[in-house]
Design a protein around this motif. Structure first.
Motif, PDB file in Angstrom:
ATOM      1  N   GLN A  78      97.334  87.630  -7.533  1.00  0.00           N
ATOM      2  CA  GLN A  78      96.997  88.832  -8.293  1.00  0.00           C
ATOM      3  C   GLN A  78      96.213  88.479  -9.557  1.00  0.00           C
ATOM      4  O   GLN A  78      95.265  89.176  -9.924  1.00  0.00           O
ATOM      5  N   ASN A 127      88.714  87.932 -11.329  1.00  0.00           N
ATOM      6  CA  ASN A 127      87.399  88.119 -10.693  1.00  0.00           C
ATOM      7  C   ASN A 127      86.843  89.505 -10.958  1.00  0.00           C
ATOM      8  O   ASN A 127      85.633  89.676 -11.146  1.00  0.00           O
ATOM      9  N   LYS A 128      87.699  90.518 -10.993  1.00  0.00           N
ATOM     10  CA  LYS A 128      87.246  91.884 -11.294  1.00  0.00           C
ATOM     11  C   LYS A 128      86.727  91.981 -12.722  1.00  0.00           C
ATOM     12  O   LYS A 128      85.756  92.689 -12.986  1.00  0.00           O
ATOM     13  N   LEU A 129      87.410  91.301 -13.649  1.00  0.00           N
ATOM     14  CA  LEU A 129      87.005  91.366 -15.042  1.00  0.00           C
ATOM     15  C   LEU A 129      85.771  90.528 -15.341  1.00  0.00           C
ATOM     16  O   LEU A 129      85.040  90.800 -16.284  1.00  0.00           O
ATOM     17  N   PHE A 146      92.686  87.748  -8.576  1.00  0.00           N
ATOM     18  CA  PHE A 146      92.012  88.996  -8.183  1.00  0.00           C
ATOM     19  C   PHE A 146      91.531  89.748  -9.425  1.00  0.00           C
ATOM     20  O   PHE A 146      90.374  90.149  -9.511  1.00  0.00           O
ATOM     21  N   PHE A 147      92.419  89.949 -10.389  1.00  0.00           N
ATOM     22  CA  PHE A 147      92.046  90.697 -11.598  1.00  0.00           C
ATOM     23  C   PHE A 147      91.071  89.912 -12.459  1.00  0.00           C
ATOM     24  O   PHE A 147      90.192  90.494 -13.100  1.00  0.00           O
TER      25      PHE A 147
END
Length: 77
Positions: free
Chosen positions: A68, A74-76, A71-72
């Motif tokens: 998780q 990479n999103k940021l 994942f976050f």
């Protein structure tokens, strides 16, 4: 009385001792096998307000797994 201690008294004391600046202890008085009374002792902890606030905030923030977090991240990014 055993169920009262396990279900009500001990969990309440654990929560009070953990989340407040109050420390509670108790003794039980018996005659033979019968519990005839309870005595509660209250004292104030010497605690830092910032430590209490940090514990409270940590309890609100969910624990993330490594997947998780990536994942976050990479999103940021």
């Amino acid at each position: 009385m055993d169920n009262l201690k396990k279900i009500v008294i001990e969990p309440a004391i654990k929560q009070i001792n953990k989340y407040t600046d109050i420390r509670i202890e108790y003794d039980q008085f018996k005659i033979d096998r019968a519990i005839t009374g309870l005595q509660f002792r209250f004292s104030q902890k010497e605690a830092n307000v910032l430590d209490i606030f940090a514990e409270y905030m940590n309890s609100l923030i969910p624990k993330l797994t490594e997947k998780q977090i990536l994942f976050f991240a990479n999103k940021l990014a």
